[in-house]
Scaffold this active site. Structure first.
Site, short mmCIF file in Angstrom:
data_model
loop_
_atom_site.label_atom_id
_atom_site.label_comp_id
_atom_site.label_asym_id
_atom_site.label_seq_id
_atom_site.Cartn_x
_atom_site.Cartn_y
_atom_site.Cartn_z
N GLU A 156 44.93 24.30 -19.97
CA GLU A 156 45.18 25.74 -19.83
C GLU A 156 44.36 26.55 -20.84
OE1 GLU A 156 46.63 27.43 -17.58
OE2 GLU A 156 47.48 25.75 -16.47
N CYS A 194 43.19 31.98 -0.32
CA CYS A 194 43.31 33.43 -0.57
C CYS A 194 42.25 33.83 -1.60
CB CYS A 194 44.71 33.75 -1.06
SG CYS A 194 45.15 35.50 -0.96
N CYS A 248 46.32 30.11 6.28
CA CYS A 248 47.20 30.36 5.13
C CYS A 248 48.63 29.96 5.46
CB CYS A 248 47.14 31.84 4.74
SG CYS A 248 48.22 32.25 3.34
N CYS A 254 42.57 33.62 6.08
CA CYS A 254 43.94 33.96 6.47
C CYS A 254 44.46 33.10 7.61
CB CYS A 254 44.03 35.44 6.86
SG CYS A 254 43.62 36.57 5.51
N CYS A 302 52.70 37.82 4.89
CA CYS A 302 51.69 38.61 4.19
C CYS A 302 51.58 40.03 4.73
CB CYS A 302 50.34 37.90 4.28
SG CYS A 302 49.05 38.73 3.31
#
Length: 345
Positions: free
Chosen positions: A42, A195, A205, A202, A211
């Site tokens: 991270e 995305c 997705c 899309c 959405c």
């Protein structure tokens, strides 16, 4: 939790393989993530791509496989391995954090958001990410991918960064109590692979039916961003000197400030009108060309000067690095660019 359910079902099949990640099948089988590897990844991934981080992560974990190993490492070795990743304050904070975990927490990372937030160099995002991914805490993880997914999922047209609190509220409402770590990684994977910033896919997705931006036809234009201020340009001079035996004259930059603690070439300040006074006496000659480099807040243009020093003229107060001990990879990118231009002149 219809959105989370759909995301987790998709993630179980399509999760990206990462060297620091415990995949959903292994996680379901009881394999626990290593908090050290989650934290290290991270920190490395902040403002850096996964592709750029992979090799660095492999090298770090091969050389320092535990937080105790990293805590015991010399600063210069860690800074050298970090060279090229940029944002060098992260490397300094990495060492500070590792040493606090090693010497004040018996080598164990705190398992809560609040405990992680108390560690050096760990801010709200990293604390939430480590708490969720390493310890399965139901914390809200909000990176650029998650912001984009939430902006489209809820058709948010308020520009970033103003929209961040709103997007975090949306992300929090979707965070489940069950498998929150996998959920956080699922949203990030969705943003990275489907995305995407441009031309979102899309049609495949897993949350298309939820959405709002897809229904409104606005997905491709979200999230909106406030106009960026143009970056100023600063100028500087760098001085590269070599002794007859091939040794090079370098300096270690001050701990605080840009490129803090890193090796570099002696030089001027970086400003609109940098000093033209060389750092020490030598027969300097200007090197043709210039180094151009972009930092987070400004562009830099460096003019270079080279010199071949007589043996008795090694300047005091600098680090003299032997020909065979010198590794360009130990230098930050801008200093490597300077060396390459000098070498090829």
């Amino acid at each position: 939790m219809a959105v989370s359910d759909a995301l987790l079902k998709w993630y179980d099949v399509h999760a990206r393989e990462m060297p620091w990640r415990v995949g959903p099948a292994d996680r379901a089988a009881g394999v626990l993530p290593d908090p050290y590897r989650v934290w290290l990844s991270e920190v490395m991934l902040q403002q850096t791509t996964v592709a750029a981080v992979r090799d660095y992560f492999h090298r770090f974990t091969a050389r320092w496989p535990t937080v105790l190993d990293l805590a015991a490492a010399p600063d210069a070795d860690v800074m050298g391995e970090w060279a090229g990743l940029g944002y060098y304050a992260r490397a300094r904070n990495l060492l500070k954090c590792a040493r606090v975990v090693a010497y004040e927490h018996d080598g164990r990372f705190p398992d809560s958001y609040e405990g992680l937030l108390e560690l050096p160099g760990i801010g709200p995002y990293t604390a939430a990410a480590v708490a969720a991914i390493a310890f399965d805490r139901a914390e809200t993880v909000l990176d650029g991918n998650v912001e984009r997914v939430m902006a489209r999922l809820h058709d948010v047209h308020v520009p970033l960064p103003e929209a961040k609190p709103m997007l975090k509220d949306h992300a929090e409402r979707h965070t489940p109590l069950t498998r929150p770590g996998d959920h956080a990684q699922a949203v990030m994977d969705l943003g990275a692979t489907i995305c995407t910033p441009r031309s979102p896919a899309c049609g495949i997705c897993p949350v298309i039916e939820h959405c709002a931006a897809r229904r409104a036809g606005t997905a491709a234009e979200l999230p909106k961003k406030s106009p960026k201020k143009p970056k100023p340009t600063r100028y500087g001079h760098a001085y590269l000197a070599r002794l007859p035996d091939g040794s090079l004259v370098l300096e270690r930059r001050a701990e605080k400030g840009l490129l803090g603690g890193m090796l570099g070439w002696p030089g001027s300040d970086w400003s609109d009108a940098p000093s033209t006074e060389p750092p020490f006496d030598a027969e300097w000659r200007e090197i043709a060309g210039e180094v151009r480099h972009t930092f987070t807040h400004f562009h830099l243009i460096l003019r270079l000067y080279g010199a071949e020093l007589p043996e008795e003229a090694a300047p005091e107060g600098y680090e003299i690095i032997g020909k065979h001990a010198f590794r360009p990879s130990d230098l930050p990118t801008v200093m490597r660019k300077a060396y390459a231009l000098w070498r090829d002149a």
